[in-house]
Motif scaffolding. Structure first.
Motif, PDB file in Angstrom:
ATOM      1  N   ARG A   1       0.840  -1.208   0.000  1.00  0.00           N
ATOM      2  CA  ARG A   1       0.000   0.000   0.000  1.00  0.00           C
ATOM      3  C   ARG A   1       0.874   1.257   0.000  1.00  0.00           C
ATOM      4  O   ARG A   1       0.634   2.202  -0.753  1.00  0.00           O
ATOM      5  CB  ARG A   1      -0.937  -0.026   1.208  1.00  0.00           C
ATOM      6  N   ASP A   2       1.928   1.282   0.829  1.00  0.00           N
ATOM      7  CA  ASP A   2       2.853   2.417   0.842  1.00  0.00           C
ATOM      8  C   ASP A   2       3.571   2.545  -0.494  1.00  0.00           C
ATOM      9  O   ASP A   2       3.776   3.654  -0.991  1.00  0.00           O
ATOM     10  CB  ASP A   2       3.870   2.270   1.982  1.00  0.00           C
TER      11      ASP A   2
ATOM     12  N   ARG B   1       1.212   4.013  -3.152  1.00  0.00           N
ATOM     13  CA  ARG B   1       1.022   5.447  -2.890  1.00  0.00           C
ATOM     14  C   ARG B   1       2.253   6.227  -3.308  1.00  0.00           C
ATOM     15  O   ARG B   1       2.156   7.264  -3.963  1.00  0.00           O
ATOM     16  CB  ARG B   1       0.734   5.649  -1.406  1.00  0.00           C
TER      17      ARG B   1
ATOM     18  N   ARG C   1       5.524  14.021   3.499  1.00  0.00           N
ATOM     19  CA  ARG C   1       4.539  12.991   3.822  1.00  0.00           C
ATOM     20  C   ARG C   1       5.103  12.030   4.849  1.00  0.00           C
ATOM     21  O   ARG C   1       6.298  11.767   4.886  1.00  0.00           O
ATOM     22  CB  ARG C   1       4.179  12.173   2.583  1.00  0.00           C
TER      23      ARG C   1
ATOM     24  N   TRP D   1       4.872   7.975   6.224  1.00  0.00           N
ATOM     25  CA  TRP D   1       4.510   6.665   5.705  1.00  0.00           C
ATOM     26  C   TRP D   1       3.145   6.286   6.270  1.00  0.00           C
ATOM     27  O   TRP D   1       2.797   6.669   7.380  1.00  0.00           O
ATOM     28  CB  TRP D   1       5.542   5.617   6.112  1.00  0.00           C
ATOM     29  N   LEU D   2       2.374   5.539   5.529  1.00  0.00           N
ATOM     30  CA  LEU D   2       1.085   5.062   6.015  1.00  0.00           C
ATOM     31  C   LEU D   2       1.277   4.026   7.114  1.00  0.00           C
ATOM     32  O   LEU D   2       0.480   3.929   8.028  1.00  0.00           O
ATOM     33  CB  LEU D   2       0.273   4.451   4.864  1.00  0.00           C
ATOM     34  N   SER D   3       2.342   3.242   7.016  1.00  0.00           N
ATOM     35  CA  SER D   3       2.640   2.193   7.986  1.00  0.00           C
ATOM     36  C   SER D   3       3.899   2.584   8.748  1.00  0.00           C
ATOM     37  O   SER D   3       4.922   2.884   8.139  1.00  0.00           O
ATOM     38  CB  SER D   3       2.870   0.862   7.289  1.00  0.00           C
TER      39      SER D   3
END
Length: 151
Positions: A39-40, A43, A89, A91-93
């Motif tokens: 997912r990261d 993105r 940004r 990281w999402l995780s």
């Protein structure tokens, strides 16, 4: 003697389809999220292409680099209208690490303003799992599939 028709009415079929649709949505929402590293990576690939387009449109070089909590784009001539596409940004995780593999020894990825950029590879790690984002300089950044036996 009148014959009686057997079957379902349109309303009954629509109700059954609605129930199946709701059940499918409930099951898909209850499934665990896809791989957080992937997912990261997806993105980041989209953001790298956005920055590459921005560099070409503004005729100013843009570079990507890691930061303390995530990553950032540097060197862009950002308009005063609040351009958020190139903002730093996270990281999402939590725990994702990124390393520039190609060009060898580079700490940043150069994203323009030239339409053809050097071939570049970025390696992402999370909990022992690894993915690579690659471009040959002409094609967009993409996730490189795992290659068994590759170093």
């Amino acid at each position: 003697m009148p014959t009686r028709q057997c079957g379902f009415t349109l309303l009954e079929l629509l109700v059954v389809l609605a129930i199946i649709g709701l059940a499918t949505a409930g099951v898909s929402l209850s499934l665990p999220d896809s791989n957080p590293l992937e997912r990261d990576a997806q993105r980041l690939a989209a953001l790298l292409e956005s920055a590459r387009s921005h560099a070409r449109a503004s005729a100013a070089p843009v570079e990507w680099r890691t930061s303390a909590r995530g990553f950032e784009f540097i060197g862009a001539n950002r308009p005063a209208t609040g351009e958020e596409a190139l903002a730093p940004r996270d990281w999402l995780s939590e725990g994702v690490q990124a390393f520039v593999e190609r060009p060898v020894g580079a700490a940043t990825l150069r994203l323009g303003p030239e339409p053809l950029i050097p071939a570049q590879t970025l390696r992402l790690n999370l909990d022992g799992r690894e993915l690579r984002l690659v471009t040959d300089g002409f094609e967009p950044f993409r996730i490189q599939p795992d290659q068994p036996g590759a170093p």
